[in-house]
Motif scaffolding. Sequence first.
Motif, PDB file in Angstrom:
ATOM      1  N   ALA A  91       0.811  -1.222   0.000  1.00 15.46           N
ATOM      2  CA  ALA A  91       0.000   0.000   0.000  1.00 15.46           C
ATOM      3  C   ALA A  91       0.837   1.263   0.000  1.00 15.46           C
ATOM      4  CB  ALA A  91      -0.933   0.001   1.208  1.00 15.46           C
ATOM      5  N   ASP A  92       2.160   1.154   0.055  1.00 21.47           N
ATOM      6  CA  ASP A  92       3.025   2.328   0.140  1.00 21.47           C
ATOM      7  C   ASP A  92       2.902   3.212  -1.102  1.00 21.47           C
ATOM      8  OD1 ASP A  92       3.988   1.762   2.615  1.00 21.47           O
ATOM      9  OD2 ASP A  92       5.870   0.882   1.938  1.00 21.47           O
ATOM     10  N   PRO A  93       3.230   4.493  -0.979  1.00 19.45           N
ATOM     11  CA  PRO A  93       3.244   5.373  -2.154  1.00 19.45           C
ATOM     12  C   PRO A  93       4.237   4.881  -3.204  1.00 19.45           C
ATOM     13  CG  PRO A  93       3.413   6.646  -0.122  1.00 19.45           C
ATOM     14  CD  PRO A  93       3.599   5.209   0.255  1.00 19.45           C
ATOM     15  N   ILE A  94       4.011   5.328  -4.418  1.00 18.34           N
ATOM     16  CA  ILE A  94       4.875   4.975  -5.554  1.00 18.34           C
ATOM     17  C   ILE A  94       5.378   6.268  -6.168  1.00 18.34           C
ATOM     18  CG2 ILE A  94       4.959   3.870  -7.814  1.00 18.34           C
ATOM     19  CD1 ILE A  94       2.656   2.052  -6.836  1.00 18.34           C
ATOM     20  N   ASP A  95       6.668   6.329  -6.432  1.00 21.55           N
ATOM     21  CA  ASP A  95       7.275   7.531  -7.016  1.00 21.55           C
ATOM     22  C   ASP A  95       8.259   7.066  -8.077  1.00 21.55           C
ATOM     23  OD1 ASP A  95       8.441   9.997  -7.584  1.00 21.55           O
ATOM     24  OD2 ASP A  95       8.335  10.670  -5.506  1.00 21.55           O
ATOM     25  N   LEU A  96       7.874   7.226  -9.343  1.00 26.98           N
ATOM     26  CA  LEU A  96       8.687   6.719 -10.454  1.00 26.98           C
ATOM     27  C   LEU A  96       9.014   7.836 -11.430  1.00 26.98           C
ATOM     28  CD1 LEU A  96       6.842   3.375 -11.285  1.00 26.98           C
ATOM     29  CD2 LEU A  96       8.943   3.645  -9.971  1.00 26.98           C
TER      30      LEU A  96
ATOM     31  N   LEU B 250       2.381   3.551 -17.279  1.00 23.39           N
ATOM     32  CA  LEU B 250       2.581   3.109 -15.897  1.00 23.39           C
ATOM     33  C   LEU B 250       1.723   1.879 -15.674  1.00 23.39           C
ATOM     34  CD1 LEU B 250       3.481   3.426 -12.916  1.00 23.39           C
ATOM     35  CD2 LEU B 250       1.517   4.948 -12.605  1.00 23.39           C
ATOM     36  N   SER B 251       2.362   0.780 -15.301  1.00 23.66           N
ATOM     37  CA  SER B 251       1.628  -0.469 -15.122  1.00 23.66           C
ATOM     38  C   SER B 251       2.346  -1.332 -14.110  1.00 23.66           C
ATOM     39  CB  SER B 251       1.510  -1.216 -16.453  1.00 23.66           C
ATOM     40  OG  SER B 251       2.791  -1.706 -16.857  1.00 23.66           O
TER      41      SER B 251
ATOM     42  N   THR C 139       2.101  -2.142  -6.952  1.00 27.43           N
ATOM     43  CA  THR C 139       2.793  -1.909  -5.688  1.00 27.43           C
ATOM     44  C   THR C 139       4.123  -1.218  -5.965  1.00 27.43           C
ATOM     45  OG1 THR C 139       4.090  -3.967  -5.667  1.00 27.43           O
ATOM     46  CG2 THR C 139       1.807  -4.090  -4.875  1.00 27.43           C
ATOM     47  N   PRO C 140       4.791  -0.732  -4.924  1.00 24.25           N
ATOM     48  CA  PRO C 140       6.097  -0.120  -5.160  1.00 24.25           C
ATOM     49  C   PRO C 140       7.100  -1.070  -5.820  1.00 24.25           C
ATOM     50  CG  PRO C 140       5.296   0.455  -2.976  1.00 24.25           C
ATOM     51  CD  PRO C 140       4.350  -0.561  -3.520  1.00 24.25           C
ATOM     52  N   GLU C 141       6.918  -2.364  -5.633  1.00 23.55           N
ATOM     53  CA  GLU C 141       7.859  -3.313  -6.213  1.00 23.55           C
ATOM     54  C   GLU C 141       7.480  -3.752  -7.621  1.00 23.55           C
ATOM     55  OE1 GLU C 141       7.891  -6.286  -3.073  1.00 23.55           O
ATOM     56  OE2 GLU C 141       9.868  -5.590  -2.468  1.00 23.55           O
TER      57      GLU C 141
END
Length: 912
Positions: free
Chosen positions: A700-705, A736-737, A745-747
């Motif tokens: 559930a963590d934020p994602i920053d790409l 973004l996928s 997820t972040p991973e």
Amino acid sequence: MSSVTQKISNYVLGISTLPDEKKSNGMLVDLVNGVPDVVTQLTKRPGSSLVKDITTTSNPYGDSKTYAVNTGSHTKWFTIYTTDEEQYIGQVANDGVVTVWRCSDGASIPVDYASVTGTNQATYLNNSALSDEKSSDIQVMTINETTFFCNRRKNTAMKTTAPFLSPPRVNEAYIELDSIAYGKQYALDIYDPSDNTTYTYTRATGIVVDENISYSGSSNGDCSGMGRETVNVNAGRGIGATSPPTTAALTGTYVRSGTTVTGTVSNHGYEVGESVTIDFTSGGAADGTFTVATAADANTFTITHGDSGTISTSNLSIPRGRSNLRYEMDTRCTPQPTAPVDTSYEYHDSYQPYAKLQFGGEGWETDDTHQYTSQKGVTTTVTIKSHVNIVSRANIAMVRPAPTSSNNEEHVSSGGILGDLKTALDAISGTGITCTIVGNGLHLYRATPFGITSPEKSLLNVITSEANNIADLPRTCRHGYNVRIVNSGEDMDDYYLKFQAEGIAAEISQTGTYARSGTTVTITATAHGLSNGDQVLADFTSGAATDGYYTIASVTTNTFTITDSASGTISSGETVTFQPARYGEGVWEEVCEPGIQIELDDDTMPLKLTRVLAGTYAINGGASRNYTNGAFKFDYPDWGKRDVGDDVTNSLPSFVGNPIQKMLFFRNRIALLSNENVILSRVNDFYSFWVKTAMAISNADPIDLQSSSTYPTKLFDAVESTGGLVIFSASEQFLLSSGAEALLTPETAKISYLSSYAFNPDTTPVSLGTTIGWINSTAKNARFYEMGSISTREEPQVSEQSKGIAKLFPSNTTLIGESNENNLLLFSVDSTLHTATNEVWGHKYFTQKGERIQSAWFRWTMPNNVVFQALLDDVYYAILNTGSTYTLEKFDIKLKSDTDLIGDDPDVNRYI
């Protein structure tokens, strides 16, 4: 010549610029005010219905606002769609004033700005000071019943003032008693981390005893002087008696009257019966080693000198004292007959002393001697036969209490050990350390940074601002104590814990103001709840008062006083953060690094606009009145706080310091586009861009790409597709996928390159159901592209749907209205960006069994210039402008061809 007849089966393929000989059956040179449809064939466009003239609107509410269209340039128009019955069109003026009209009747809906910065306007949306601002700088998105506004020209920021930072780091340490041992010194070295000065002192490692002894009792063969005693020796003020430690000799003065010499040396540390070596540096008295006869107080002592006479006040020096020498004196005895040996002989005592070193103390060197008279009157002399040099960095405090008993028949307790440690530390002058016994340890506080270690690491567990793992932390500590768990040498696995004492509120820090008169500091904080005698940690965030650990001298409901170590006058109004010192048992909870930025600055972040139902209330600070049409209310989303981690494990979102280009909703997350990055909030926690724990990665963590390309990849907009989120830069598209994974997820999240087609950042891409479309305005004429088959496994299919009207499609086309239910797109020119026109271009499409069987272009001419347009459900809304009048008009695109019209000219037809 006979005429040529050609039968045209339909006109549903719309306008085409192909040569006539290449046109397919159904293509037209031009199609004005018609709608081609594969079912109804070619029909006339619907007439318009005037909803309302919105140029100026009477004020139905009696407040001070003017409900009218802002006729200035660079205003942003937008729509709000919540339900079938709740549809609105709004305008953001370049000064931040927002006006909203209801689509059904054109009623003006008031807007409340009271909760955001700005007077009757939203300062965040005010771009009037910019010379190059434009309407597309404001981007609008509606999620359910909340509409969000972001400004492409406002750099986001964090709050940087003290009240909005995590609690500052407190300079403190906790020394936990790990084990109780006999014959051990529980020592501490306290040092200034910025000072590498070291101090060397000596410690005895071996002693010998002089066999020549004296006995004050009767030597009659009964060996009454025999016995074993433990001898503890302290002579004078040792190296660690001051802060910082010093080996320099003590200096003072003396006078002599007869054979009595009275010496005055500040805190000399000698007691009656101890030996003192004196260097009489003036006055003429002979140097020597003497026995202290009296010690009236800490600063004076007397000795008996071998010479007699009177000497007025003169100077002397004595070497630095020696401490904590401990040895066992075992005096044994054998009765011996006294000559002559006959039937009447008598016996005498023959004593043999044996000395055993138990602790070598501090300051004792080879050849130093100590004379001791036992309780039974046997006087012995020991000599140091060897010593070692010990180097310490204890430049604040060298804490050397007496070692614990070497005799296991004596009781050694944790309370005694901690008490001796505290007494030894408190006796050192000038450390600035406040020491408190807390549970099974000591809590130390100092206003300035300090480090601490122990020579006996197996006895004491020292915790400062760091610990190796959570198992090292005590169960009893100061409430609010913050520690960094370092785990390994990598910063990525560090996290921070705060001690939460039982029965105490999680956050007890308060802020206030203060003034100082002399040494009295008066702190003002509303309903602070403190009492006389309470201890507080004060961090003076402005002004010149001294940070420290203070005891409250006096209190009122809203003020209390403390005594500063410095003196002077400080005017009221300076700021302070303080917290009461509370101790107890408790638990350790995860928090963030002390003193870092934890809150986003609301004034630099997107705003939200929500609907308020009709009723009686006050808005914009005015009087309460009846708002029959309800209102809209601006507010700040709750962007949350950074509760855990640091700038490595819970770093600032990449949008901080940069403008937000677009706000979107994707996979139960809010998505923000900023520069080359897409930043997604936590799942179902739409406004949080912070992780909840630095101990582990959560789905559930934020994602920053970040997107990457050889071209500039500033991201402007995005639209969701079946393959993911298609993101647009000015020249490329990205996806973004989560790849083959079901969860984003972040991973699993990744950004992939899709295609290289130009995109006009002043426009908005649209979803066409299973495909997406966008406008490219870089060429002489605009182009409309459609992309399908969007996935990470294959290249997308991109078609230029405007190819057939390539030379006709206006280059300034910027507004798109889409209705997927009607397979309809309507295009017009945004008059806030370009010269207004009354022309609307349409595209009708139909796909059957995966084949596009209709792709028809047509155009409408409106009665007046188009300012704004939108397709909501089956209704086309347009804001039209005659030059002085603005009207809100609607077109029912589902009307049948037999709808009654007014007038003969289809360009101005309106229906009843």
